[in-house]
Structure formats: structure tokens, C-alpha cells
Write an enzyme that holds these catalytic residues in place. Structure first.
Site, mmCIF file in Angstrom:
data_model
loop_
_atom_site.group_PDB
_atom_site.id
_atom_site.type_symbol
_atom_site.label_atom_id
_atom_site.label_comp_id
_atom_site.label_asym_id
_atom_site.label_seq_id
_atom_site.Cartn_x
_atom_site.Cartn_y
_atom_site.Cartn_z
ATOM 1 N N LYS A 77 37.913 -8.761 67.473
ATOM 2 C CA LYS A 77 36.941 -9.679 68.076
ATOM 3 C C LYS A 77 35.561 -9.509 67.430
ATOM 4 C CE LYS A 77 37.566 -7.951 72.239
ATOM 5 N NZ LYS A 77 38.550 -6.895 71.893
ATOM 6 N N ARG A 129 36.474 -10.577 81.260
ATOM 7 C CA ARG A 129 37.578 -9.622 81.192
ATOM 8 C C ARG A 129 38.426 -9.642 82.455
ATOM 9 N NH1 ARG A 129 35.354 -6.130 77.092
ATOM 10 N NH2 ARG A 129 36.697 -4.375 76.528
ATOM 11 N N ARG A 153 37.924 3.121 63.566
ATOM 12 C CA ARG A 153 36.766 2.216 63.507
ATOM 13 C C ARG A 153 35.448 2.974 63.390
ATOM 14 N NH1 ARG A 153 36.352 -2.153 68.146
ATOM 15 N NH2 ARG A 153 36.752 -0.406 69.537
ATOM 16 N N ARG A 212 32.164 5.241 68.047
ATOM 17 C CA ARG A 212 32.001 5.150 69.497
ATOM 18 C C ARG A 212 32.688 6.309 70.203
ATOM 19 N NH1 ARG A 212 33.731 -0.954 70.734
ATOM 20 N NH2 ARG A 212 34.555 0.088 72.572
ATOM 21 N N ARG A 246 42.272 1.600 77.799
ATOM 22 C CA ARG A 246 41.663 0.273 77.631
ATOM 23 C C ARG A 246 42.726 -0.796 77.412
ATOM 24 N NH1 ARG A 246 38.115 2.372 73.114
ATOM 25 N NH2 ARG A 246 37.620 0.218 72.612
HETATM 26 P P1 ADP Z 1 36.579 -3.383 72.554
HETATM 27 O O1 ADP Z 1 35.816 -4.233 71.562
HETATM 28 O O2 ADP Z 1 37.190 -2.194 71.908
HETATM 29 O O3 ADP Z 1 37.531 -4.202 73.378
HETATM 30 P P2 ADP Z 1 34.146 -3.364 74.120
HETATM 31 O O4 ADP Z 1 33.048 -2.963 73.210
HETATM 32 O O5 ADP Z 1 34.308 -4.817 74.391
HETATM 33 O O6 ADP Z 1 35.509 -2.765 73.562
HETATM 34 O O7 ADP Z 1 34.005 -2.627 75.530
HETATM 35 C C1 ADP Z 1 33.799 -1.250 75.612
HETATM 36 C C2 ADP Z 1 33.753 -0.842 77.093
HETATM 37 O O8 ADP Z 1 32.646 -1.511 77.733
HETATM 38 C C3 ADP Z 1 34.970 -1.267 77.904
HETATM 39 O O9 ADP Z 1 36.028 -0.324 77.813
HETATM 40 C C4 ADP Z 1 34.374 -1.359 79.320
HETATM 41 O O10 ADP Z 1 34.206 -0.070 79.880
HETATM 42 C C5 ADP Z 1 32.980 -1.922 79.052
HETATM 43 N N1 ADP Z 1 32.960 -3.402 79.099
HETATM 44 C C6 ADP Z 1 32.712 -4.255 78.057
HETATM 45 N N2 ADP Z 1 32.756 -5.538 78.459
HETATM 46 C C7 ADP Z 1 33.045 -5.508 79.793
HETATM 47 C C8 ADP Z 1 33.240 -6.508 80.783
HETATM 48 N N3 ADP Z 1 33.181 -7.827 80.470
HETATM 49 N N4 ADP Z 1 33.526 -6.101 82.045
HETATM 50 C C9 ADP Z 1 33.606 -4.804 82.375
HETATM 51 N N5 ADP Z 1 33.452 -3.806 81.485
HETATM 52 C C10 ADP Z 1 33.168 -4.143 80.201
HETATM 53 P P1 ADP Z 2 37.564 -5.458 68.707
HETATM 54 O O1 ADP Z 2 36.133 -5.944 68.696
HETATM 55 O O2 ADP Z 2 38.525 -6.544 69.096
HETATM 56 O O3 ADP Z 2 37.762 -4.224 69.530
HETATM 57 P P2 ADP Z 2 37.050 -4.782 65.891
HETATM 58 O O4 ADP Z 2 36.611 -6.081 65.299
HETATM 59 O O5 ADP Z 2 36.027 -3.763 66.153
HETATM 60 O O6 ADP Z 2 37.955 -5.064 67.207
HETATM 61 O O7 ADP Z 2 38.178 -4.176 64.926
HETATM 62 C C1 ADP Z 2 38.741 -2.891 65.198
HETATM 63 C C2 ADP Z 2 38.916 -2.130 63.882
HETATM 64 O O8 ADP Z 2 39.980 -2.720 63.121
HETATM 65 C C3 ADP Z 2 37.695 -2.156 62.982
HETATM 66 O O9 ADP Z 2 37.583 -0.903 62.342
HETATM 67 C C4 ADP Z 2 37.977 -3.272 61.982
HETATM 68 O O10 ADP Z 2 37.390 -2.999 60.716
HETATM 69 C C5 ADP Z 2 39.497 -3.257 61.890
HETATM 70 N N1 ADP Z 2 40.087 -4.593 61.788
HETATM 71 C C6 ADP Z 2 39.623 -5.754 62.338
HETATM 72 N N2 ADP Z 2 40.460 -6.780 62.046
HETATM 73 C C7 ADP Z 2 41.482 -6.254 61.306
HETATM 74 C C8 ADP Z 2 42.658 -6.815 60.712
HETATM 75 N N3 ADP Z 2 42.946 -8.113 60.815
HETATM 76 N N4 ADP Z 2 43.468 -5.981 60.028
HETATM 77 C C9 ADP Z 2 43.186 -4.641 59.937
HETATM 78 N N5 ADP Z 2 42.090 -4.059 60.476
HETATM 79 C C10 ADP Z 2 41.240 -4.852 61.158
#
Ligand code: ADP
Ligand code: ADP
Ligand code: ZN
Length: 226
Positions: free
Chosen positions: A21, A96, A135, A169, A180
Site C-alpha cells: 500500500k 480498517r 522492510r 519500524r 496484524r
Molecule cells: P501496515 O502498512 O503494515 O499495514 P500501518 O502503518 O498501516 O501498517 O499501521 C501500523 C499500526 O498502526 C497498525 O498495526 C495499528 O496499530 C495502527 N493503525 C494504523 N491505521 C489504523 C487504523 N485505521 N485504525 C486503527 N489502528 C490503525
Molecule cells: P504496506 O504499506 O501495505 O504495509 P509496503 O508498501 O510498506 O506495504 O511494502 C512492504 C515491503 O515489501 C516493503 O519493504 C516494500 O519495499 C516491499 N514490497 C512492496 N511491494 C512489493 C512487491 N510487489 N513485491 C515485492 N516486495 C514488495
């Protein structure tokens, strides 16, 4: 670049941790002049700043749970009022839960906006643990990287800004990533059917390489902004 007509367009990226994302939202920002709103990034900034909301969110985030709607909505509402969101926004990590989706509808209705398109990034669970665990991001500009899947052209130097400082992170370990993923399936995945029922859902194969996924995402965005 395509023109947005009257009100700012609203895109939602749906997908579990590691789906890509953040990676794709940043690429769409550059291509279309949209603004990425990541509730995760906003919450991490609140934790780092030591605000009251940040203090309450910290432990929940470290355990991989969901922060309360009250905190998340307040942070998002503030950010959506900023003038740079006027062209359109890409919501990353929000909504979410069903409750957040309803709250978003209310928030958008108050400004004459609506959800234009929801892009569901379809992936398998198991590879997401490796994506999250590998990541890291540039400390200066936030560009995302991966130990195996997206390395900087020159080792140790950010492609975007030349920075040499990177960070990981606290919640990007295999254990928390598992929690998660469980939270995603229990509380967020049902939103796919919710938005499908409203006729705004697009699906993208997000197991493909980053560039291929980007092509598919751009096609979805162009349908709205054309
Ligand atoms: P990822 O990109 O790996 O899915 P995020 O950066 O979106 O993770 O979220 C990291 C953490 O922040 C989540 O595990 C949760 O604890 C909190 N968080 C983020 N967005 C939300 C939301 N919309 N509602 C509740 N908690 C959230
Ligand atoms: P999210 O925001 O959904 O949690 P990220 O965009 O942070 O996911 O991506 C998670 C990790 O995977 C990052 O280290 C990113 O560089 C890598 N990544 C993202 N898209 C791909 C893909 N299509 N194939 C392989 N690795 C990816
Ligand atoms: Zn950088």
C-alpha cells in the site's frame, strides 16, 4: 496529467500489512499529484511527538492491535483539512473496520465528497511476513525499501534523496506481523464485500513485482481521474 473536476477524489488502498500500500501510494502521488494519507504514518508521527494520542496509541501499535477509532478519526480529520489534499487523496491503512468505513462516509458527506474507488491489493498471507520483516525506509524522505525485493541502486544510499540514514519500524517483526495479519482478516477484509456492494471495488494482483502492480494501480486511478 488528468484533471479532477469538482470535489477532491478519494481512493482507498485495501490490503494486509506488506501488500504494498505504502509503496504504491507514493508512486501514485508522483504520477497523479494525489496525496497519500497513511493513518499508520500519522500515528507513528504522534507517537514520536509524544502527543496525548500518541501516548495512548504506542502500546497498541507495538502489539499489532488496532488503535481506537476516536484517536484515528481525529488524526485523519485534521489531516484531511490541510489544503494539499484538495486534488485528491489516497487513503492507506484507513478504513480498517466497518465502523471506520461508516465514519469516513459521514466525514466525506460533510464536504460533498465520496469514496470514488477502492483498490483491493490481493496477496497471499505467508509472503507478507517476509515483506514486512525485510522492510526499511529512508529516515530523511521516507522512501521505502526491502532487504531483498527493493534495494537502493547504490548500497546504503537512498535513490530519492541521497540520504544514508535508514530506519525500521518497531512492529515490523514476524510475531507482530502475524498479529496484524490476524487483525486484518478479522476486521478489515470484510470491507472488500462492503465496497463491492457499493460498486466502487477494483482488485489488483499485488503478488506481482512492484512495477507490474504499479501499472495495474494506475489503470484503476485513471478510470476515475480521466
Ligand atoms: P501496515 O502498512 O503494515 O499495514 P500501518 O502503518 O498501516 O501498517 O499501521 C501500523 C499500526 O498502526 C497498525 O498495526 C495499528 O496499530 C495502527 N493503525 C494504523 N491505521 C489504523 C487504523 N485505521 N485504525 C486503527 N489502528 C490503525
Ligand atoms: P504496506 O504499506 O501495505 O504495509 P509496503 O508498501 O510498506 O506495504 O511494502 C512492504 C515491503 O515489501 C516493503 O519493504 C516494500 O519495499 C516491499 N514490497 C512492496 N511491494 C512489493 C512487491 N510487489 N513485491 C515485492 N516486495 C514488495
Ligand atoms: Zn531518501
Amino acid at each position: 496529467m488528468a484533471d479532477v473536476t469538482t470535489t477532491p477524489a478519494v481512493f482507498i488502498l485495501l490490503g494486509p500489512p506488506g501488500a504494498g500500500k505504502g509503496t504504491q501510494a507514493r508512486m501514485l502521488e508522483e504520477t497523479f499529484g494525489l496525496v497519500q494519507l497513511s493513518t499508520g504514518d500519522l500515528l507513528r508521527a504522534a507517537v514520536a511527538a509524544g502527543t496525548e494520542a500518541g501516548k495512548q496509541a504506542k502500546a497498541v501499535m507495538e502489539a499489532g492491535g488496532l488503535v481506537s477509532d476516536e484517536i484515528v478519526l481525529a488524526i485523519l480529520k485534521d489531516r484531511m483539512a490541510d489544503p494539499d489534499t484538495k486534488r485528491g487523496v489516497i487513503l492507506d491503512g484507513f478504513p480498517r473496520t466497518a465502523g471506520q468505513a461508516e465514519a469516513l462516509d459521514g466525514l466525506l458527506a460533510s464536504t460533498g465528497q465520496r469514496v470514488n474507488s477502492v483498490i483491493s491489493m490481493e496477496v497471499e498471507d505467508a509472503p507478507m511476513i517476509a515483506r514486512v520483516a525485510g522492510r526499511y525506509t529512508c529516515a530523511a524522505c521516507g522512501e521505502g525499501y526491502h532487504d531483498a525485493f527493493k534495494q537502493p541502486a547504490t548500497a546504503g544510499v537512498c535513490d530519492k534523496c541521497g540520504g544514508a540514514d535508514f530506519k525500521r519500524r518497531a512492529d515490523d517483526n514476524a510475531e507482530t506481523a502475524g498479529a496484524r495479519l490476524t487483525a486484518y482478516h478479522a476486521q478489515t477484509a470484510p470491507l472488500i464485500a462492503y465496497y463491492k456492494g457499493r460498486g466502487v471495488l477494483e482488485t489488483v494482483d499485488a503478488m506481482a513485482d512492484i512495477a507490474s502492480v504499479a501499472g495495474a494501480m494506475q489503470a484503476c486511478v485513471k478510470q476515475v481521474l480521466a
